[in-house]
Structure formats: structure tokens, C-alpha cells
Write an enzyme that holds these catalytic residues in place. Structure first.
Site, PDB file in Angstrom:
ATOM      1  CG  HIS A  26      -7.310   0.799   0.334  1.00  0.00           C
ATOM      2  ND1 HIS A  26      -8.247   0.791   1.102  1.00  0.00           N
ATOM      3  CD2 HIS A  26      -7.243   1.435  -0.821  1.00  0.00           C
ATOM      4  CE1 HIS A  26      -8.965   0.630  -0.355  1.00  0.00           C
ATOM      5  NE2 HIS A  26      -8.268   1.275  -1.355  1.00  0.00           N
ATOM      6  CE1 TYR A 291      -2.443   0.072  -6.350  1.00  0.00           C
ATOM      7  CE2 TYR A 291      -3.170  -2.519  -5.329  1.00  0.00           C
ATOM      8  CZ  TYR A 291      -3.456  -1.384  -6.062  1.00  0.00           C
ATOM      9  OH  TYR A 291      -4.529  -0.324  -5.796  1.00  0.00           O
TER      10      TYR A 291
END
Ligand code: HEM
Length: 310
Positions: A26, A291
């Protein structure tokens, strides 16, 4: 160092190249500011789900790890939301425009990412490897079929987004329910055919979203019934499950206060708040580790800061 998370982020980098300073997935997206107004549905004691409107930051993104990919590419789209709670803490929800995920465990995620690694000569994945993986993992197929049949959206505000993971909401009486989140666009869902999307240009989604002040999403929770899988994001729940509107998220304009001057913005799907708990879904719990690894790389000098700051 989290060795396994490093391997997973390396495998993501192998799919689209490593792009310094950008998210490993992303990578391309746009930040918007907004306001969340809870409907007071009473299903959780969480601070943002009752009382006054709460400011939010929303990031709309394309799924690829290549920040230069065209907006018309065939990809999943994401909507990540951060609520700024009255006590100074934050809570995040990170969703995509697909109804289910392709992997049930982080190990499967890694194996499938490796199976899709492009051949350096052709730039294409080895379809025999991809086929072999899918043959052994039928749970991935609903996601893949959805992905292959979806065309680019008209706008980020014409997608519906799902959490896929389940969370336990506890209400003021102490009753708990397992729920999944869904954001439904007030503008309605709308997609373009591939040619039309291309004609709008490489940046059409980023250019569009910054003009969308006033656009809004209804936030729904879908409530599990006995036996619904709460730890498996590849498994959709039956369509007839009860849905309750818990609030309205309205975009107010481009977010100008974050991700500049060294500010590190991290949307972490396990950052819940009192009144909401995570499930044991291994993908959900692992996302936080992946992440963090990606954040550490994209903000190298600020690594310490990124690890602790919202
Ligand atoms: C094991 C499974 C997964 C892995 C390894 C993974 C990996 C990643 C990584 C490394 C990032 C970049 C993080 C950053 O630098 O801040 C990211 C971002 C993102 N992922 Fe995942 N992901 C997984 C599952 C999912 C799922 C299930 C969803 C949707 C429900 C999802 C939606 C997103 C979105 C929307 C972003 C962008 C967040 C933002 O705008 O900052 N991911 N993912």
C-alpha cells in the site's frame, strides 16, 4: 530484530522492488482529514463510539508496494482510519475493498508471496508455482477470484471497505459480541472498466480524493452468530448476518498535519481501545509485526520513535 517479519517484508519487496521511504505494501496513497460521528448504537464502551464527534485521519491507498504504480492498475484498495480519542490516545482500523483475504496464516502469506516472485528475466511470476500453491490452498480462491474480477474504482469514495478480521465489542452491560467492520460509501459503489480508468490518468485516484471533502462512509458492524469463524480472514460470514450502523465518517479535506517534518504515521490494526479486543486471528496479530518492520525501514532514523508513537 523480528526475523520472520523481516522475511515477510523482504518477500513483499521482491514483488514490487524496495522503495526507500515508502510502505512495503500500500505504498501509494493519500491522507485525508475527517470527522467520525458515532451513532451511539451502544454495542461497545469504546470512547469513539458514543458522545461527541471525533477527529480522524484516513489514508486511502492502492495495495502494491510500488509507490509509482498507476492508479488504474488492477489492485486492491485500502482505507486506514485513525481516531484521535479524547484522552489523547489513538485507535486504528485498517480495511480493504475485498470481502475476504487470501491467507489464513503468516506462513501461508509468506509462501504465496514467494510463489508470486517475478522471474528476473520475464518480469512475470512462474504460473506453475502460483498454480501449485493455489491447488494446495483452496481457501485463497475466493479472494483471488474477487481480485481478478474487480476493475478499478471510480474513486476511493466509491468503494466499500472491510476489516476482514473480527473484534470483540463489549457493551456497557458487559455483554460481548464478535463483530467485523465495514465502511459503506454514501456515494454508492462504482467502478470503471479498465479502458475508462486508464483514460483518467496515472494519478486519477489521488487527484480525485483531495477534492472529496464532504464525502462520507457509514461504518457498520457485522455481528457474528454462533459458529462463525472469528480467527480466519479467508472465511466470509453469511450475507444475512445482522449489520448495525455505528457511525458516520465524513471527509473534511486533505490532511496537512501528518507525515511531514519527520512525523511517522502508522496504522496498526491491533491498536484497539478499551471496550474492543482483538481476536486470536494469526494474520491480524502478525500484521502488527510486519507493519512495525516496514515502518522501521521507511523511517530508519526515526525507528525508535516509530516503534512507540501513534
Ligand atoms: C500477513 C498479512 C499481511 C501482511 C504481511 C501485510 C503487510 C503490510 C505492510 C508491510 C504494510 C505497510 C505498513 C507500513 O509501512 O505502515 C501494509 C499496509 C497495509 N495493509 Fe497489510 N498486510 C497483511 C494483511 C492485510 C490485511 C488482511 C489487510 C486488510 C484487511 C491489509 C490492509 C493494509 C492496508 C490498507 C495498508 C495501508 C495502511 C496505511 O495506509 O498506512 N493488510 N500491509
Amino acid at each position: 530484530m523480528d526475523e520472520f517479519a523481516e522475511q515477510v517484508v523482504n518477500a513483499l519487496n521482491d514483488l514490487t522492488g524496495r522503495h526507500e521511504g515508502h510502505r512495503a505494501a500500500h505504498a501509494k496513497g493519500t491522507l485525508m482529514a475527517g470527522t467520525f460521528t458515532p451513532s451511539g448504537a451502544g454495542l461497545t464502551t469504546a470512547a469513539h463510539m458514543s458522545g461527541d464527534p471525533v477527529p480522524v485521519t484516513a489514508r486511502f491507498s492502492n495495495g502494491s508496494g510500488n509507490p509509482h504504480a498507476a492508479d488504474y492498475a488492477q489492485e486492491g484498495r485500502g482505507m486506514a482510519v485513525k481516531w484521535y480519542l479524547p484522552d489523547g490516545s489513538r485507535t486504528d482500523v485498517v480495511t480493504i475493498d475485498q470481502p475476504c483475504f487470501f491467507a489464513r496464516t503468516p506462513e501461508d502469506f509468506l509462501e504465496f508471496a514467494r510463489a508470486r516472485k517475478p522471474d528476473p528475466e520475464t518480469g512475470e511470476p512462474d504460473m506453475a508455482k502460483v498454480g501449485a500453491y493455489l491447488g494446495e490452498h483452496p481457501e485463497a480462491l475466493p479472494n483471488i477470484q474477487h481480485f481478478l474480477s474487480s476493475t478499478p474504482p471510480e474513486s476511493y469514495v466509491t468503494c466499500a471497505y472491510n476489516s476482514l478480521h473480527s473484534f470483540r465489542w463489549t457493551d456497557p452491560d458487559g455483554t460481548s459480541r464478535w463483530v467485523r467492520y465495514r465502511f459503506e460509501p454514501e456515494a454508492g459503489e462504482s467502478r470503471l472498466d479498465a479502458e475508462e480508468a486508464k483514460s483518467r490518468g496515472r494519478e486519477y485516484l489521488q487527484e480525485d480524493i483531495v477534492t472529496r471533502a464532504g464525502a462520507a462512509f457509514r461504518m457498520l458492524v457485522v455481528i457474528a452468530e454462533e459458529g462463525d469463524p472469528i480467527d480466519d480472514p479467508t472465511a466470509e460470514w453469511p450475507a444475512e448476518r445482522e449489520r448495525v450502523e455505528v457511525g458516520r465518517l465524513e471527509l473534511t479535506g486533505p490532511e496537512t498535519g501528518r507525515e511531514k517534518d519527520g512525523d511517522v504515521l502508522v496504522f496498526d490494526p491491533v491498536r484497539v481501545t478499551d471496550g474492543i479486543e482483538t481476536s486470536d486471528d494469526p494474520i491480524l496479530l502478525f500484521r502488527s509485526r510486519a507493519y512495525r518492520t516496514s515502518v522501521g525501514r521507511r523511517s530508519a532514523p526515526a525507528e525508535q520513535k516509530a516503534a512507540v508513537e501513534p
